[in-house]
Enzyme design. Structure first.
Site, PDB file in Angstrom:
ATOM      1  N   ARG A 248      33.636 -11.750 -43.649  1.00 37.39           N
ATOM      2  CA  ARG A 248      33.762 -10.974 -42.400  1.00 37.39           C
ATOM      3  C   ARG A 248      32.542 -11.057 -41.485  1.00 37.39           C
ATOM      4  NH1 ARG A 248      36.143  -7.013 -45.890  1.00 37.39           N
ATOM      5  NH2 ARG A 248      38.387  -7.295 -45.870  1.00 37.39           N
TER       6      ARG A 248
ATOM      7  N   ARG B  34      31.688 -14.957 -16.969  1.00 35.66           N
ATOM      8  CA  ARG B  34      31.410 -16.039 -17.921  1.00 35.66           C
ATOM      9  C   ARG B  34      32.384 -17.206 -17.740  1.00 35.66           C
ATOM     10  NH1 ARG B  34      29.685 -15.988 -24.329  1.00 35.66           N
ATOM     11  NH2 ARG B  34      29.571 -18.252 -24.458  1.00 35.66           N
TER      12      ARG B  34
ATOM     13  N   ASN C 139      33.093 -22.342 -17.269  1.00 40.70           N
ATOM     14  CA  ASN C 139      34.200 -23.238 -17.597  1.00 40.70           C
ATOM     15  C   ASN C 139      34.519 -24.207 -16.462  1.00 40.70           C
ATOM     16  OD1 ASN C 139      36.806 -23.111 -19.684  1.00 40.70           O
ATOM     17  ND2 ASN C 139      35.006 -21.913 -20.223  1.00 40.70           N
TER      18      ASN C 139
ATOM     19  N   HIS D 170      33.010 -34.759 -25.013  1.00 42.96           N
ATOM     20  CA  HIS D 170      33.236 -33.497 -24.299  1.00 42.96           C
ATOM     21  C   HIS D 170      32.553 -33.522 -22.917  1.00 42.96           C
ATOM     22  CE1 HIS D 170      33.758 -29.241 -23.560  1.00 42.96           C
ATOM     23  NE2 HIS D 170      32.457 -29.119 -23.351  1.00 42.96           N
TER      24      HIS D 170
ATOM     25  N   LYS E 292      29.860 -18.585 -28.572  1.00 46.61           N
ATOM     26  CA  LYS E 292      31.249 -19.043 -28.705  1.00 46.61           C
ATOM     27  C   LYS E 292      31.318 -20.012 -29.883  1.00 46.61           C
ATOM     28  CE  LYS E 292      33.317 -18.794 -24.129  1.00 46.61           C
ATOM     29  NZ  LYS E 292      33.872 -19.571 -23.005  1.00 46.61           N
TER      30      LYS E 292
ATOM     31  N   HIS F 228      36.270 -27.491 -17.021  1.00 47.58           N
ATOM     32  CA  HIS F 228      36.776 -27.511 -18.391  1.00 47.58           C
ATOM     33  C   HIS F 228      38.298 -27.459 -18.487  1.00 47.58           C
ATOM     34  CE1 HIS F 228      32.584 -26.987 -19.280  1.00 47.58           C
ATOM     35  NE2 HIS F 228      32.772 -26.863 -20.577  1.00 47.58           N
TER      36      HIS F 228
ATOM     37  N   GLU G 207      33.558 -12.901 -21.923  1.00 49.03           N
ATOM     38  CA  GLU G 207      34.322 -13.586 -20.885  1.00 49.03           C
ATOM     39  C   GLU G 207      35.486 -12.750 -20.348  1.00 49.03           C
ATOM     40  OE1 GLU G 207      34.522 -17.900 -21.290  1.00 49.03           O
ATOM     41  OE2 GLU G 207      36.538 -17.810 -20.463  1.00 49.03           O
TER      42      GLU G 207
ATOM     43  N   LYS H 172      22.578 -19.939 -18.243  1.00 45.68           N
ATOM     44  CA  LYS H 172      23.619 -19.577 -19.218  1.00 45.68           C
ATOM     45  C   LYS H 172      23.311 -18.214 -19.839  1.00 45.68           C
ATOM     46  CE  LYS H 172      26.755 -20.712 -22.755  1.00 45.68           C
ATOM     47  NZ  LYS H 172      27.472 -21.644 -23.578  1.00 45.68           N
TER      48      LYS H 172
ATOM     49  N   GLU I 129      26.639 -31.009 -18.462  1.00 47.35           N
ATOM     50  CA  GLU I 129      26.563 -29.537 -18.507  1.00 47.35           C
ATOM     51  C   GLU I 129      25.347 -29.030 -17.726  1.00 47.35           C
ATOM     52  OE1 GLU I 129      29.115 -27.902 -19.715  1.00 47.35           O
ATOM     53  OE2 GLU I 129      29.879 -28.824 -21.560  1.00 47.35           O
TER      54      GLU I 129
ATOM     55  N   HIS J   3      39.230 -30.143 -20.813  1.00 46.11           N
ATOM     56  CA  HIS J   3      39.841 -29.907 -22.127  1.00 46.11           C
ATOM     57  C   HIS J   3      41.189 -30.618 -22.230  1.00 46.11           C
ATOM     58  CE1 HIS J   3      37.403 -26.013 -23.186  1.00 46.11           C
ATOM     59  NE2 HIS J   3      36.739 -27.125 -23.456  1.00 46.11           N
TER      60      HIS J   3
HETATM   61  P1  NAD Z   1      28.557 -33.711 -31.101  1.00 42.26           P
HETATM   62  O1  NAD Z   1      28.259 -32.483 -31.813  1.00 42.26           O
HETATM   63  O2  NAD Z   1      29.745 -34.506 -31.517  1.00 42.26           O
HETATM   64  O3  NAD Z   1      27.267 -34.644 -31.125  1.00 42.26           O
HETATM   65  C1  NAD Z   1      27.304 -35.871 -30.483  1.00 42.26           C
HETATM   66  C2  NAD Z   1      26.913 -37.025 -31.416  1.00 42.26           C
HETATM   67  O4  NAD Z   1      25.506 -37.082 -31.536  1.00 42.26           O
HETATM   68  C3  NAD Z   1      27.443 -36.898 -32.821  1.00 42.26           C
HETATM   69  O5  NAD Z   1      27.793 -38.187 -33.298  1.00 42.26           O
HETATM   70  C4  NAD Z   1      26.244 -36.365 -33.590  1.00 42.26           C
HETATM   71  O6  NAD Z   1      26.289 -36.644 -34.959  1.00 42.26           O
HETATM   72  C5  NAD Z   1      25.125 -37.090 -32.924  1.00 42.26           C
HETATM   73  N1  NAD Z   1      23.812 -36.471 -32.956  1.00 42.26           N
HETATM   74  C6  NAD Z   1      23.515 -35.164 -32.879  1.00 42.26           C
HETATM   75  N2  NAD Z   1      22.189 -34.987 -32.755  1.00 42.26           N
HETATM   76  C7  NAD Z   1      21.647 -36.226 -32.785  1.00 42.26           C
HETATM   77  C8  NAD Z   1      20.329 -36.701 -32.690  1.00 42.26           C
HETATM   78  N3  NAD Z   1      19.302 -35.877 -32.448  1.00 42.26           N
HETATM   79  N4  NAD Z   1      20.116 -38.033 -32.791  1.00 42.26           N
HETATM   80  C9  NAD Z   1      21.165 -38.881 -32.966  1.00 42.26           C
HETATM   81  N5  NAD Z   1      22.441 -38.500 -33.021  1.00 42.26           N
HETATM   82  C10 NAD Z   1      22.675 -37.172 -32.932  1.00 42.26           C
HETATM   83  O7  NAD Z   1      28.774 -33.430 -29.532  1.00 42.26           O
HETATM   84  P2  NAD Z   1      28.029 -32.481 -28.498  1.00 42.26           P
HETATM   85  O8  NAD Z   1      28.144 -33.162 -27.204  1.00 42.26           O
HETATM   86  O9  NAD Z   1      26.693 -32.067 -28.986  1.00 42.26           O
HETATM   87  O10 NAD Z   1      28.934 -31.176 -28.504  1.00 42.26           O
HETATM   88  C11 NAD Z   1      30.271 -31.200 -28.039  1.00 42.26           C
HETATM   89  C12 NAD Z   1      30.995 -30.027 -28.633  1.00 42.26           C
HETATM   90  O11 NAD Z   1      30.400 -28.817 -28.174  1.00 42.26           O
HETATM   91  C13 NAD Z   1      32.459 -29.968 -28.235  1.00 42.26           C
HETATM   92  O12 NAD Z   1      33.248 -29.721 -29.366  1.00 42.26           O
HETATM   93  C14 NAD Z   1      32.522 -28.797 -27.275  1.00 42.26           C
HETATM   94  O13 NAD Z   1      33.770 -28.158 -27.293  1.00 42.26           O
HETATM   95  C15 NAD Z   1      31.429 -27.917 -27.800  1.00 42.26           C
HETATM   96  N6  NAD Z   1      30.876 -26.998 -26.798  1.00 42.26           N
HETATM   97  C16 NAD Z   1      30.782 -25.690 -27.156  1.00 42.26           C
HETATM   98  C17 NAD Z   1      30.238 -24.773 -26.270  1.00 42.26           C
HETATM   99  C18 NAD Z   1      30.044 -23.353 -26.686  1.00 42.26           C
HETATM  100  O14 NAD Z   1      29.728 -22.513 -25.837  1.00 42.26           O
HETATM  101  N7  NAD Z   1      30.199 -23.030 -27.955  1.00 42.26           N
HETATM  102  C19 NAD Z   1      29.790 -25.200 -24.999  1.00 42.26           C
HETATM  103  C20 NAD Z   1      29.909 -26.557 -24.688  1.00 42.26           C
HETATM  104  C21 NAD Z   1      30.444 -27.440 -25.601  1.00 42.26           C
HETATM  105  N1  GLY Z   2      30.715 -23.208 -22.451  1.00 42.17           N
HETATM  106  C1  GLY Z   2      31.325 -22.056 -21.858  1.00 42.17           C
HETATM  107  C2  GLY Z   2      30.783 -20.762 -22.362  1.00 42.17           C
HETATM  108  O1  GLY Z   2      29.949 -20.715 -23.225  1.00 42.17           O
HETATM  109  O2  GLY Z   2      31.225 -19.744 -21.924  1.00 42.17           O
END
Ligand code: NAD
Ligand code: GLY
Length: 361
Positions: free
Chosen positions: A123, A243, A247, A267, A145, A250, A239, A229, A187, A254
């Site tokens: 939980r 917030r 997006n 992404h 998130k 997005h 949100e 942010k 971003e 998405h």
């Molecule tokens: P990712 O996590 O897939 O990382 C990108 C690639 O880089 C992967 O292959 C990873 O293994 C590699 N990598 C990571 N760090 C590295 C480093 N220092 N050196 C070499 N390789 C490295 O992608 P991302 O772009 O970091 O994240 C995208 C994800 O984030 C999506 O799923 C998206 O929905 C999510 N997201 C979430 C929020 C939120 O608020 N929670 C906001 C924006 C995006």
């Molecule tokens: N990436 C959108 C949010 O965190 O609200």
């Protein structure tokens, strides 16, 4: 380049964002959260050989009694129930308890899945984010998130669960492949486009330095993105209002990621194209001059990002956009621009205009 500390002001859930080179090896940043506790490091098969040992050694110095290592498969295609189940199973096998600290080491995928595991295991247990991609350092590690994808829609299963701290080691970005680095810049641009025209203009005038990963420029881009942010999240954690501006791009983005198959578009690439579409659509509706939309599109292109929509059938666009979490009562909500640096939540998007826009490709 020196260290910066920002705070996400959320009352009893407030937490620091540490930004600077070499921070993942600084025990004192972990110590307040880990002393006398067990830790579980969640990472992936790409990041583990680069940074896991260093973080584990630092956790030991910070007073962790033991650190369990959980290594996920790499990629958006593994932001799934199966990865989550792997985390739960390893936590249970190791008899993790409610005081166990989950440390998410990696990009946004690891951060979101590990964060969701922390939100739901027994939980809810604490987690700390150590983002290693630009995208995760400027966006996903901040704000709480957490989610996994569903085959029918991106980030559809998740929870709000704030981390206890974010440790963004800017030196870790040197190993990031160029395409992933560019995806993170999308971003950064988003934060300027929705909230800060001056920052957007700064990105334009420092585009070359940013692409070259010049440390000073990069530090400013990360810091300013996190400031924007953090302020928006502090004002609207769950949100219910502002917030949603984060997006921008997005709803289209998405849909692109889901419809193309997770991992086909990164992404950040999908968000870049989504922002280009949202800006062009804003211009089509007469909200902004066409020249402003073109200015944003040109910046994204200069940063090496895609700006042209894939040629999906209209029904595919509408199916995926129709499942967006911002929608209400079957109507598609979009984040559109009122000017560069100012975005708006538009709940009454004219359906016919959107169809014409999407059908025109
Ligand atoms: P990712 O996590 O897939 O990382 C990108 C690639 O880089 C992967 O292959 C990873 O293994 C590699 N990598 C990571 N760090 C590295 C480093 N220092 N050196 C070499 N390789 C490295 O992608 P991302 O772009 O970091 O994240 C995208 C994800 O984030 C999506 O799923 C998206 O929905 C999510 N997201 C979430 C929020 C939120 O608020 N929670 C906001 C924006 C995006
Ligand atoms: N990436 C959108 C949010 O965190 O609200």
């Amino acid at each position: 380049m020196s260290e910066t500390v920002l705070r996400v002001e959320l009352g009893e859930r407030a937490y620091p964002i540490h930004i600077g080179p070499g921070l993942m090896g600084r025990a004192e940043l972990y110590a307040p959260h880990v002393q006398g506790r067990r830790a579980a490091l969640v990472t992936n098969e790409t990041v583990a050989p680069l940074y896991a040992e260093r973080v584990e050694a630092t956790l030991a110095q910070a007073g962790a009694t033991t650190t369990l290592r959980i290594v996920l498969r790499d990629g958006e295609a593994f932001k799934t129930w199966e990865s989550l189940e792997r985390i739960y199973a390893q936590l249970l096998e190791a008899q993790a308890d409610r005081a166990t600290l989950i440390v998410a080491l990696g990009g946004g995928v690891v951060g979101d899945v590990a964060g969701f595991a922390a939100a739901t295991f027994q939980r809810g247990i604490p987690h700390l984010q150590v983002p290693t991609t630009l995208l995760a350092q400027v966006d996903s590690s901040v704000g709480g998130k957490t989610a996994i994808n569903h085959a029918l829609g991106k980030n559809m299963i998740g929870a709000f669960h704030q981390p206890v701290a974010v440790i963004a080691d800017t030196a870790s970005l040197v190993t990031l492949p160029p395409r992933e680095f560019a995806a993170g810049l999308a971003e950064v641009v988003k934060h300027g486009a929705i909230h800060d025209l001056e920052f957007l203009a700064w990105i334009e005038s420092h585009a070359q330095e940013l692409v070259a990963r010049e440390p000073r420029a990069l530090a400013h881009a990360i810091r300013r993105s996190c400031e924007i942010k953090a302020r928006i999240v502090a004002a609207d954690e769950r949100e219910t209002g502002a917030r949603a501006l984060l997006n921008f791009g997005h709803t289209f983005g998405h849909a692109i990621e889901s419809a193309a198959g997770y991992g086909t578009w990164l992404h950040g690439e999908a968000v870049a194209t989504g922002m280009a579409l949202a800006a062009r659509f804003s211009a089509r509706l007469g909200r902004i001059p066409a020249a402003d939309a073109q200015r944003l599109v040109a910046l994204l292109a200069r940063l090496g990002l895609p700006v042209d929509a894939p040629s999906f059938p209209l029904d595919t666009w509408l199916e995926y956009m129709g499942r967006d979490k911002k929608n209400e009562g079957g109507r598609i909500t979009l984040i559109l621009l009122d000017s560069l640096g100012r975005a708006a939540i538009v709940k009454d998007t004219p359906a016919a205009a959107l169809r014409d826009f999407l059908a025109a490709g």
